[in-house]
Write a protein that holds these residues in place. Structure first.
Motif, PDB file in Angstrom:
ATOM      1  N   LEU A   1       9.975   1.604   8.499  1.00 35.30           N
ATOM      2  CA  LEU A   1      10.681   1.327   7.256  1.00 35.30           C
ATOM      3  C   LEU A   1      10.529   2.511   6.310  1.00 35.30           C
ATOM      4  O   LEU A   1       9.504   3.202   6.317  1.00 35.30           O
ATOM      5  N   GLU A   2      11.534   2.705   5.481  1.00 36.51           N
ATOM      6  CA  GLU A   2      11.478   3.700   4.414  1.00 36.51           C
ATOM      7  C   GLU A   2      11.366   2.972   3.083  1.00 36.51           C
ATOM      8  O   GLU A   2      12.327   2.379   2.609  1.00 36.51           O
TER       9      GLU A   2
ATOM     10  N   ALA B   1       0.826  -1.209   0.000  1.00 41.93           N
ATOM     11  CA  ALA B   1       0.000   0.000   0.000  1.00 41.93           C
ATOM     12  C   ALA B   1       0.857   1.255   0.000  1.00 41.93           C
ATOM     13  O   ALA B   1       0.546   2.239  -0.681  1.00 41.93           O
ATOM     14  N   ALA B   2       1.953   1.230   0.749  1.00 42.24           N
ATOM     15  CA  ALA B   2       2.818   2.409   0.830  1.00 42.24           C
ATOM     16  C   ALA B   2       3.364   2.775  -0.545  1.00 42.24           C
ATOM     17  O   ALA B   2       3.393   3.952  -0.925  1.00 42.24           O
ATOM     18  N   ARG B   3       3.808   1.794  -1.310  1.00 36.12           N
ATOM     19  CA  ARG B   3       4.318   2.070  -2.654  1.00 36.12           C
ATOM     20  C   ARG B   3       3.192   2.455  -3.606  1.00 36.12           C
ATOM     21  O   ARG B   3       3.357   3.317  -4.471  1.00 36.12           O
TER      22      ARG B   3
ATOM     23  N   ARG C   1      14.091   0.236   3.432  1.00 36.56           N
ATOM     24  CA  ARG C   1      15.337   0.374   4.164  1.00 36.56           C
ATOM     25  C   ARG C   1      15.027   0.581   5.646  1.00 36.56           C
ATOM     26  O   ARG C   1      14.114   1.317   6.007  1.00 36.56           O
ATOM     27  N   THR C   2      15.798  -0.082   6.499  1.00 38.00           N
ATOM     28  CA  THR C   2      15.664   0.112   7.937  1.00 38.00           C
ATOM     29  C   THR C   2      16.422   1.370   8.344  1.00 38.00           C
ATOM     30  O   THR C   2      17.270   1.866   7.593  1.00 38.00           O
TER      31      THR C   2
ATOM     32  N   ARG D   1       5.325   7.436   5.318  1.00 41.02           N
ATOM     33  CA  ARG D   1       5.939   6.766   6.466  1.00 41.02           C
ATOM     34  C   ARG D   1       5.267   5.411   6.611  1.00 41.02           C
ATOM     35  O   ARG D   1       4.039   5.311   6.538  1.00 41.02           O
ATOM     36  N   LEU D   2       6.071   4.378   6.811  1.00 38.96           N
ATOM     37  CA  LEU D   2       5.553   3.033   7.023  1.00 38.96           C
ATOM     38  C   LEU D   2       5.930   2.623   8.440  1.00 38.96           C
ATOM     39  O   LEU D   2       7.105   2.422   8.752  1.00 38.96           O
TER      40      LEU D   2
END
Length: 410
Positions: free
Chosen positions: A358-359, A23-25, A372-373, A32-33
């Protein structure tokens, strides 16, 4: 010239991590996730916010309470649109969470179709590759039987199907039908077979005014992202160099197709360690010491861990197996970059690592999201049921381009 009104920020809720990343993408803008629910004003900001509630396997009442908790926090009002991500095969606590999510909504528009994964809705019935969901084996790892319709899946919520011909009849007609269903006291659930159908649904839904809430798969999130026309997000800066960090693929699913996906990785020279469910159930420490036999001081080796489902799995075992895989991945030497298939396995692994945010960086293919963490580690999440035969190959070579030059085993 008057400036354009600001685009509304979206608060999205998901019931597992791979769905949250998808969903974030799909929303397409700065996002922000979060793996923990925000509280109060901490939720507010210029970015969209996607929250993984991690409720897929909770008791229904607890899952509903998790939804209410986020929506009842002070920060949720800072977002102009609300979106609830559900599984496109209607697994999880979809009914209990939808009832909680619908409280205060006017209206709620339901659209679980996911055309990119060949999951469509016609006649109010979810189809997978053209086959009604209840006639497929998509629920073989569940304790329950699949619903025969969208309305059945959302028992406790008045849901009314809008036929495909109405969805394709033009914006004025579809908008009028949505309003008619809402006026009757029901929540509209339009059919959809294509992304264009989902685009039409979102376009009509956004004309319904304040109180609108959307509920659907990542396909609906993508349609919402396209409708909001987010500005292009600059590519994130490259992560700090991490030396010769190994790549660890954790296949937290026994889907039959994953066997062939893993074969593509072993052809590149990656080590494959299949783990029998009994070994994992006995405890991650025993599995690591006995079945895996990995020395902490050994040179980093790109590795695939998978569940050996050749003898079959017991429905309901997934959570214990995911936890055991997560413990094994967390203890893996060399702080590897991670490829995690299956939302439950991904969440269990990141929880064990203490990762809370996560980013998202990019999407390698549909559903395979590279994030990415905070400390620079790459993590790719992907639902267990997604991906063509080359899915893991594409992910591995995206993270390790040098693997693409490795001759395939003949």
């Amino acid at each position: 010239m008057a400036s354009s009104p600001p685009l509304p920020a979206v608060l999205a809720l998901a019931d597992d991590l791979s769905g949250a990343a998808e969903a974030a993408r799909a929303l397409g803008g700065p996002v922000r996730l979060c793996l923990t629910a925000p509280t109060g004003g901490a939720a507010a900001g210029a970015h969209d916010l996607v929250v993984d509630l991690n409720t897929r396997h909770l008791p229904p009442a607890d899952a509903a309470d998790a939804v209410r908790s986020v929506l009842g926090s002070g920060g949720s009002g800072a977002y102009g649109l609300l979106y609830k991500k559900i599984d496109s095969q209607l697994r999880g606590n979809v009914a209990a969470e939808a009832v909680a999510y619908a409280e205060g909504a006017e209206p709620l528009v339901v659209a679980p179709a996911l055309p990119a994964a060949r999951r469509t809705v016609t006649g109010g019935v979810v189809h997978v590759d053209g086959v009604p969901l209840h006639e497929t084996n998509g629920w073989r790892a569940e304790r329950a039987t699949p619903p025969r319709s969208v309305a059945e899946a959302f028992s406790g919520l008045a849901v009314r199907t809008i036929p495909l011909e109405v969805v394709r009849s033009g914006l004025p007609c579809l908008e009028a039908e949505l309003k008619s269903v809402v006026a009757s006291g029901a929540h509209p659930a339009p059919d959809a077979e294509t992304d264009a159908d989902l685009d039409a649904i979102v376009a009509a839904a956004l004309r319904l005014g304040p109180g609108l809430r959307l509920l659907g798969s990542g396909g609906l999130a993508g349609a919402l992202g396209r409708a909001l026309a987010r500005p292009t997000v600059p590519a994130p800066a490259p992560p700090p160099a991490r030396g010769a960090a190994p790549l660890l693929v954790v296949a937290g699913t026994a889907e039959p197709g994953v066997v062939r996906q893993i074969e593509h990785l072993t052809a590149l020279g990656m080590r494959h360690i299949p783990l029998r469910p009994a070994e994992l159930s006995a405890g991650a420490v025993e599995a690591r010491a006995g079945a895996v036999d990995v020395e902490a001081d050994a040179a980093p080796v790109d590795t695939v861990l998978s569940i050996d489902g050749s003898a079959g799995l017991h429905p309901g075992d997934g959570r214990a197996l995911s936890a055991a895989l997560a413990a094994l991945a967390t203890a893996w030497p060399g702080r590897p970059d991670l490829v995690l298939t299956g939302g439950e396995t991904a969440r269990a692994t990141l929880d064990a690592l203490g990762v809370r945010e996560l980013e998202p960086v990019d999407e390698i293919h549909h559903g395979a999201v590279h994030s990415r963490t905070p400390d620079g580690r790459s993590v790719v999440t992907r639902p267990g049921s997604y991906g063509a035969e080359d899915s893991l190959l594409r992910i591995a070579t995206a993270l390790r381009p040098h693997l693409a030059a490795t001759p395939a085993a003949g």
